[in-house]
Write an enzyme that holds these catalytic residues in place. Structure first.
Site, short mmCIF file in Angstrom:
data_model
loop_
_atom_site.label_atom_id
_atom_site.label_comp_id
_atom_site.label_asym_id
_atom_site.label_seq_id
_atom_site.Cartn_x
_atom_site.Cartn_y
_atom_site.Cartn_z
N ALA A 163 0.93 8.50 17.06
CA ALA A 163 0.83 9.90 16.38
C ALA A 163 0.33 9.33 14.57
CB ALA A 163 2.43 10.17 15.63
N LYS A 185 -1.49 7.84 14.24
CA LYS A 185 -3.57 6.69 14.08
C LYS A 185 -4.50 8.60 14.37
CE LYS A 185 -3.52 2.78 12.99
NZ LYS A 185 -4.36 2.21 12.22
N VAL A 244 0.82 -1.17 0.13
CA VAL A 244 0.32 -0.33 -0.02
C VAL A 244 0.59 1.04 0.36
CG1 VAL A 244 -1.98 -1.06 1.03
CG2 VAL A 244 -0.26 0.17 2.75
N ASN A 283 -7.63 -0.55 6.19
CA ASN A 283 -6.81 -1.66 7.40
C ASN A 283 -5.66 -2.27 7.52
OD1 ASN A 283 -7.53 -4.04 9.52
ND2 ASN A 283 -6.52 -5.04 8.13
N TYR A 340 3.31 5.02 16.76
CA TYR A 340 2.02 4.76 16.83
C TYR A 340 0.81 5.68 16.96
CZ TYR A 340 -1.82 0.62 16.35
OH TYR A 340 -2.96 0.53 15.86
N SER A 372 -7.51 3.48 15.87
CA SER A 372 -7.40 2.43 16.62
C SER A 372 -7.57 3.39 18.15
CB SER A 372 -5.81 2.17 16.99
OG SER A 372 -5.95 1.99 18.31
O1 NJP Z 1 -2.48 -6.86 11.94
P1 NJP Z 1 -1.79 -8.07 11.53
P2 NJP Z 1 -4.35 -6.25 12.66
N1 NJP Z 1 1.73 -3.46 1.59
O2 NJP Z 1 -0.50 -7.63 12.07
C1 NJP Z 1 -0.33 -5.61 5.94
C2 NJP Z 1 -5.24 -1.99 13.68
N2 NJP Z 1 -5.25 -2.08 15.25
O3 NJP Z 1 -5.31 -7.27 11.72
O4 NJP Z 1 1.79 -7.27 3.81
C3 NJP Z 1 0.24 -3.86 2.03
O5 NJP Z 1 -2.47 -9.16 11.79
C4 NJP Z 1 -0.39 -7.21 6.81
O6 NJP Z 1 -0.28 -8.31 4.93
P3 NJP Z 1 1.28 -8.29 4.73
C5 NJP Z 1 -3.95 -2.01 13.01
O7 NJP Z 1 -3.42 -0.87 13.13
C6 NJP Z 1 -5.13 -3.69 15.40
O8 NJP Z 1 -4.68 -6.17 14.24
O9 NJP Z 1 1.18 -9.64 4.09
N3 NJP Z 1 -0.24 -4.38 3.25
C7 NJP Z 1 -1.36 -7.86 7.27
O10 NJP Z 1 -2.12 -8.25 6.11
C8 NJP Z 1 -3.87 -2.10 11.86
O11 NJP Z 1 -4.25 -0.58 11.12
C9 NJP Z 1 -5.24 -3.53 17.08
O12 NJP Z 1 2.38 -8.63 5.39
C10 NJP Z 1 0.63 -4.73 4.22
C11 NJP Z 1 -2.45 -6.98 7.57
O13 NJP Z 1 -1.19 -5.39 7.30
C12 NJP Z 1 -5.15 -2.81 11.77
O14 NJP Z 1 -5.66 -2.53 12.91
C13 NJP Z 1 -5.91 -2.27 17.39
C14 NJP Z 1 1.59 -3.73 5.01
C15 NJP Z 1 -1.78 -6.52 9.41
O15 NJP Z 1 -2.11 -7.81 9.88
C16 NJP Z 1 -5.17 -4.04 11.24
O16 NJP Z 1 -4.12 -4.73 12.06
C17 NJP Z 1 -6.29 -1.68 17.52
C18 NJP Z 1 2.20 -2.66 3.24
N4 NJP Z 1 3.01 -1.56 2.86
C19 NJP Z 1 -6.19 -1.61 16.22
N5 NJP Z 1 2.21 -3.51 5.57
C20 NJP Z 1 -4.54 -5.09 17.23
N6 NJP Z 1 -4.51 -6.30 17.11
O17 NJP Z 1 -5.43 -5.10 18.75
C21 NJP Z 1 1.68 -4.27 5.99
O18 NJP Z 1 -6.43 -0.53 18.26
N7 NJP Z 1 -0.02 -5.28 5.70
#
Ligand code: NJP
Length: 233
Positions: A153, A155, A60, A86, A151, A138
């Site tokens: 900053a 969000k 992304v 997301n 983080y 978040s």
């Molecule tokens: O995290 P995780 P979540 N380009 O690590 C992808 C927020 N949140 O589901 O690229 C494209 O299991 C990565 O895919 P890959 C959090 O801030 C969470 O918890 O294949 N994609 C994976 O599919 C975030 O915004 C919590 O490595 C990219 C995904 O992102 C959202 O929820 C609490 C990428 C991350 O999956 C989803 O996080 C909260 C890139 N450059 C907010 N970099 C919590 N879990 O506690 C990463 O308040 N991804």
């Protein structure tokens, strides 16, 4: 159903759960993440659902790749009904421990990635005078805490971005919403998630309720936290 959704960060966690649920409900989901293999697996698993998941491996933060991907979808005469920004990550630690690379990665994915996906999707929604953009922020975008300088900053920045977009896109009948979850049981962060943390399917359920709300209703902002057992409070 018959809706087209773009979901970023779809290979794991919340994005994966949202992709599965939206496909179950009959949507065509373009699943965006870097891990092509995981997206392929996800698409195969969704084979028996009402809708379908189309793997769209992409980083992304790569402007050219995102422009090309969204252009391809639109050229196929697909409309984009829902964009869920997301993809995101968090690095936590005291200010002197946080590295420049960690800071940059959070700003790049959590903010620039959202900017790029939105920038290239919004014109199509404006043209159709219809659409919905849902950002996954978040609780850390509403309350700051020690160890979360970068983080929080990113969000808090996403909250401001969402607010501006809400106002810019409202005259075009395009809805903009944000979900602020507390802890969710995913691959996110360095610590093992607490077992009372929200499940990704629960966040997905709420995202679906937002996206499927009647045309005249917009749910602007949802803050959702797990109920922490009394003895741990
Ligand atoms: O995290 P995780 P979540 N380009 O690590 C992808 C927020 N949140 O589901 O690229 C494209 O299991 C990565 O895919 P890959 C959090 O801030 C969470 O918890 O294949 N994609 C994976 O599919 C975030 O915004 C919590 O490595 C990219 C995904 O992102 C959202 O929820 C609490 C990428 C991350 O999956 C989803 O996080 C909260 C890139 N450059 C907010 N970099 C919590 N879990 O506690 C990463 O308040 N991804």
């Amino acid at each position: 159903h018959n809706k087209v959704a773009l979901i970023t960060g779809a290979s794991k966690g919340i994005g994966r759960a949202m992709s599965t649920l939206f496909a179950e409900k009959g949507a065509t989901v373009y699943a965006i993440a870097r891990s092509a293999e995981l997206l392929k697996e996800l698409a195969n698993e969704a084979g028996n659902k009402k809708g379908r998941i189309i793997p769209a491996p992409c980083d992304v933060t790569n402007a050219g790749a995102i422009e090309e991907l969204i252009g391809q979808i639109v050229r196929k005469k697909e409309h984009i009904d829902v964009l869920i920004n997301n993809a995101g990550l968090g690095h936590f630690g005291a200010i002197h421990e946080l590295t420049e690379a960690q800071w940059d990665e959070m700003m790049d994915v959590n903010l620039k990635g959202v900017f790029l996906c939105t920038k290239y999707t919004a014109p199509h929604m404006i043209k159709r005078q219809s659409g919905h953009i849902i950002n996954i922020s978040s609780v850390a975008g509403t309350v700051a805490f020690p160890g979360g300088s970068g983080y929080c900053a990113s969000k808090f920045g996403l909250m401001a971005f969402t607010d501006v977009l809400t106002q810019e896109l409202k005259p075009h009948n395009v809805k903009v919403s944000v979900i602020c979850p507390g802890s969710v049981q995913t691959h996110f962060g360095q610590n093992d998630p607490k077992d009372y943390a929200l499940r990704p399917e629960e966040v997905a359920y709420m995202a679906y309720q937002m996206a499927a709300a009647p045309e005249h209703i917009i749910m602007n902002q949802l803050i959702m936290r797990p109920v922490v057992p009394r003895q741990l409070q």
